[in-house]
Write a protein that holds these residues in place. Structure first.
Motif, PDB file in Angstrom:
ATOM      1  N   SER A  42       0.819  -1.206   0.000  1.00 18.87           N
ATOM      2  CA  SER A  42       0.000   0.000   0.000  1.00 18.87           C
ATOM      3  C   SER A  42       0.855   1.259   0.000  1.00 18.87           C
ATOM      4  CB  SER A  42      -0.925   0.004   1.220  1.00 18.87           C
ATOM      5  OG  SER A  42      -0.164   0.034   2.421  1.00 18.87           O
ATOM      6  N   LYS A  45       2.030  11.073   2.366  1.00 19.33           N
ATOM      7  CA  LYS A  45       0.763  11.772   2.558  1.00 19.33           C
ATOM      8  C   LYS A  45       0.807  13.236   2.109  1.00 19.33           C
ATOM      9  CE  LYS A  45      -0.508   8.818   6.465  1.00 19.33           C
ATOM     10  NZ  LYS A  45      -0.836   8.768   7.916  1.00 19.33           N
ATOM     11  N   TYR A 105      -3.153  11.019 -10.242  1.00 17.65           N
ATOM     12  CA  TYR A 105      -4.123  10.475  -9.301  1.00 17.65           C
ATOM     13  C   TYR A 105      -5.108   9.601 -10.066  1.00 17.65           C
ATOM     14  CZ  TYR A 105      -2.286  13.373  -5.585  1.00 17.65           C
ATOM     15  OH  TYR A 105      -1.451  13.928  -4.648  1.00 17.65           O
ATOM     16  N   LEU A 155      -9.217   4.596  -6.777  1.00 21.24           N
ATOM     17  CA  LEU A 155      -8.943   3.431  -5.954  1.00 21.24           C
ATOM     18  C   LEU A 155      -9.690   2.217  -6.498  1.00 21.24           C
ATOM     19  CD1 LEU A 155      -9.207   5.029  -2.407  1.00 21.24           C
ATOM     20  CD2 LEU A 155      -7.154   4.002  -3.397  1.00 21.24           C
ATOM     21  N   ARG A 169      -6.032   7.700  -5.530  1.00 14.26           N
ATOM     22  CA  ARG A 169      -4.715   7.447  -4.948  1.00 14.26           C
ATOM     23  C   ARG A 169      -3.641   7.974  -5.899  1.00 14.26           C
ATOM     24  NH1 ARG A 169      -1.928   3.286  -7.362  1.00 14.26           N
ATOM     25  NH2 ARG A 169      -3.136   1.896  -8.717  1.00 14.26           N
TER      26      ARG A 169
END
Length: 603
Positions: free
Chosen positions: A41, A544, A554, A557, A564
């Motif tokens: 992840s 982050k 981007y 998800l 993401r």
């Protein structure tokens, strides 16, 4: 590859393993079974952000590296590094001394990561290799004609180039710099220099006393999630009495050295530009070998530093090299240097040359623009900085190859004297050679950069471009840079962007596929390729924190309930602009596996 006859049995085994891994990386690799959902992840999985000693997947993995010794190790096989290597071996042969010189280069071939305009001033070349013409140096196009102009949206306003102005190129040559660098590599090999293309220097090594010990090449066989593959192999250590760092603009090892030895403590921050370039084959009727054309103005506004070049090369076919440079201190976050380049090609004076032609190559790289004010300390125990790594580009000339070569030669001469001094008593394990910096300040590089020191920062005024041109005309052409003051730059490029709400969005036209093109088709022409299953080399200090890069996007998800960040590192042409311009300074560009990146052919 490493010549086996000069290495220990252990070293030969190490190199053999590296060759096997590199060959295996041609095919996609399957991730090791050591991976876990928690690490998958992560966006950044590089060991420089997440140390391996805290990662259970690396328990029990053999981490010993084989080492070899040289007198001098040079990082970077560009004009500076190769000039240093040639000069070292010239001196060794002249004085009948044994001297082992090794050059490591991250590109798959010498010259494959080299990109420049390029209009070459042959001063340093003539000093280094006086018979370069007889040796077949690929300087095929002497400049025969100079043109300079200010562009408006529809018109071209000619500006006379007076003798002595930086844009006067009489006596210079239009070259494909990658081919010139490859030729320099051949000259170096003839003298006995050991060249190792395809091996990226990923780590600076230090002695216990803090001096530089050498470098380590990067590990291979690491999966995208940061875990070791079954074919993992450690890199190799190269130790030296002195290490020369000539990585090019914004080198990732140089960034570490600046901090380690506080090399930028007494200079201004470096400021940069991005240069974008294409090669075209045009209609022979429009081809004027030896002509240089430079312009400023449209499509940039007066407060955005930049300009263009168009060079007519004599390379056996009607070839032109064209490019666009944008200072990375621009303030409008809507500005896209790539799209400005594509838009510029539609100016009537440019499009008339390109119509009916065929684009055959594309590339991009960052340029140092800080000049005299941004020169760092060049020497430290065990090492020296040369070439575009510290930044010696003459900005108004748009030339840095001649100064890079000369810096390498000066470093070589200073190092040779110390290395061969039989009575030398060194205070550190790695040799400290302050004589290089002293020689640099007595050289023509120092005088040249000092004379033009105020031209780039003079742009920072209400009138922008036009105020800078007036300043250049008065204080450089008349006084030759002898004014008793030194102007300052505006600080870090990353701090210059204004909030989007305070800026006007820029509407860029859609590329037509004939004169202008999209980014992905352009990157495809660069030959850029990286092994997909490796940790992204565009690392984030904090996953982050929102960051800015041309290879970030981007995407939705998998669950469909959000977005993401995805790093498309395989499309990176190693321009390093994201590392420089990102407002959060959250990006740290590091070297990927050796041989990765663009595969330029004479750019």
């Amino acid at each position: 590859m490493f010549p086996a006859c000069r290495y220990s049995l252990q070293a030969r085994r190490c190199v053999g393993a590296l060759k096997a891994v590199q060959a295996e990386h041609v095919a996609p690799q399957v991730c090791s079974t050591r991976s876990s959902s928690s690490t998958l992840s992560r966006i950044t999985t590089h060991y420089s952000v997440y140390p391996r000693d805290k990662d259970p997947r690396w328990e029990g993995v053999e981490m010993e590296r084989f080492a070899d010794e040289a007198d001098v190790v040079i990082v970077g096989g560009g004009p500076a590094g190769l000039s240093a290597a040639i000069r070292l071996k010239q001196l060794a042969n002249q004085h009948e001394k044994e001297l082992r010189v090794c050059v490591v280069e991250k590109a798959s071939q010498i010259g494959a990561h080299t990109l420049s305009g390029a209009c070459l001033e042959p001063t340093a070349l003539s000093e280094l290799i006086p018979d370069w013409k007889e040796r077949g140096a690929p300087l095929n196009t002497p400049v025969t004609e100079d043109k300079f102009s200010i562009l408006t949206e529809k018109y071209r306003i000619p500006v006379p180039i007076l003798p002595g102005l930086p844009m006067n190129n009489h006596g210079n040559y239009l070259v494909r710099l990658g081919h010139f660098v490859r030729w320099l590599g051949e000259q170096a090999e003839e003298l006995g220099v050991e060249l190792y293309p395809g091996y990226a220097a990923s780590e600076v090594l230090f002695h216990e006393d803090g001096s530089v010990k050498g470098i380590a090449t990067n590990d291979v066989g690491i999966a995208k999630d940061g875990s070791p593959k079954d074919v993992f192999e450690r890199g190799m250590e190269l130790h030296a009495k002195v290490t020369l760092f000539g990585e090019g603009c914004h080198g990732h090892l140089a960034k570490q050295l600046y901090k380690q030895f506080n090399l930028r403590g007494n200079c201004e921050p470096q400021t940069y530009a991005i240069g974008l370039k294409e090669l075209w084959v045009i209609d022979e009727k429009k081809w004027c070998p030896g002509r240089t054309e430079h312009s400023v103005g449209w499509p940039l506004n007066r407060n955005t530093y930049g300009g263009s070049f168009l060079y007519h090369l004599n390379e056996g076919e009607p070839l032109v090299a064209l490019g666009f440079v944008v200072g990375l201190d621009y303030t409008n976050p809507y500005l896209s240097p790539f799209r400005e380049f594509q838009r510029w090609k539609h100016h009537p004076s440019i499009m008339s040359t390109l119509e009916g032609g065929n684009r055959i190559a594309y590339g991009a790289r960052a340029l140092n623009e800080g000049g005299f004010q941004s020169i760092p300390k060049l020497t430290f125990p065990g090492g020296m900085l040369i070439g575009c790594s510290p930044g010696f580009m003459n900005v108004p000339k748009i030339k840095g190859t001649h100064t890079a070569m000369k810096s390498g030669m000066l470093a070589a001469e200073s190092a040779f004297s110390k290395i061969t001094d039989e009575n030398l008593q060194s205070e550190t394990a790695g040799l400290y050679i302050p004589e290089y910096e002293e020689a640099f300040k007595k050289s023509w590089i120092w005088k040249e950069l000092y004379s033009v020191r105020n031209i780039r920062p003079s742009f920072h005024n209400y009138f922008g471009l036009y105020g800078g041109m007036v300043y250049t005309g008065i204080f450089y052409w008349i006084l030759r840079g002898k004014e008793p003051w030194t102007l300052k730059h505006n600080g870090l490029d990353a701090d210059q962007l204004k909030p989007a709400k305070d800026c006007t969005p820029i509407e860029y036209p859609k590329p037509d596929g004939k004169i202008s093109f999209d980014l992905l088709s352009s990157v495809a022409l660069s030959g850029t390729n990286h092994e997909h299953d490796q940790p992204p080399h565009l690392t984030l200090k904090d996953d982050k924190t929102q960051s800015f890069s041309c290879v970030y996007e981007y995407v939705p998800l998998e669950t469909g309930d959000g977005m993401r960040l995805q790093i498309n590192a395989q499309n990176c042409v190693h321009c390093k602009t994201c590392d420089i311009k990102d407002p959060s300074q959250n990006i740290n560009w590091v070297v990927p596996e050796g041989s990765g990146g663009p595969a330029y052919n004479g750019m």
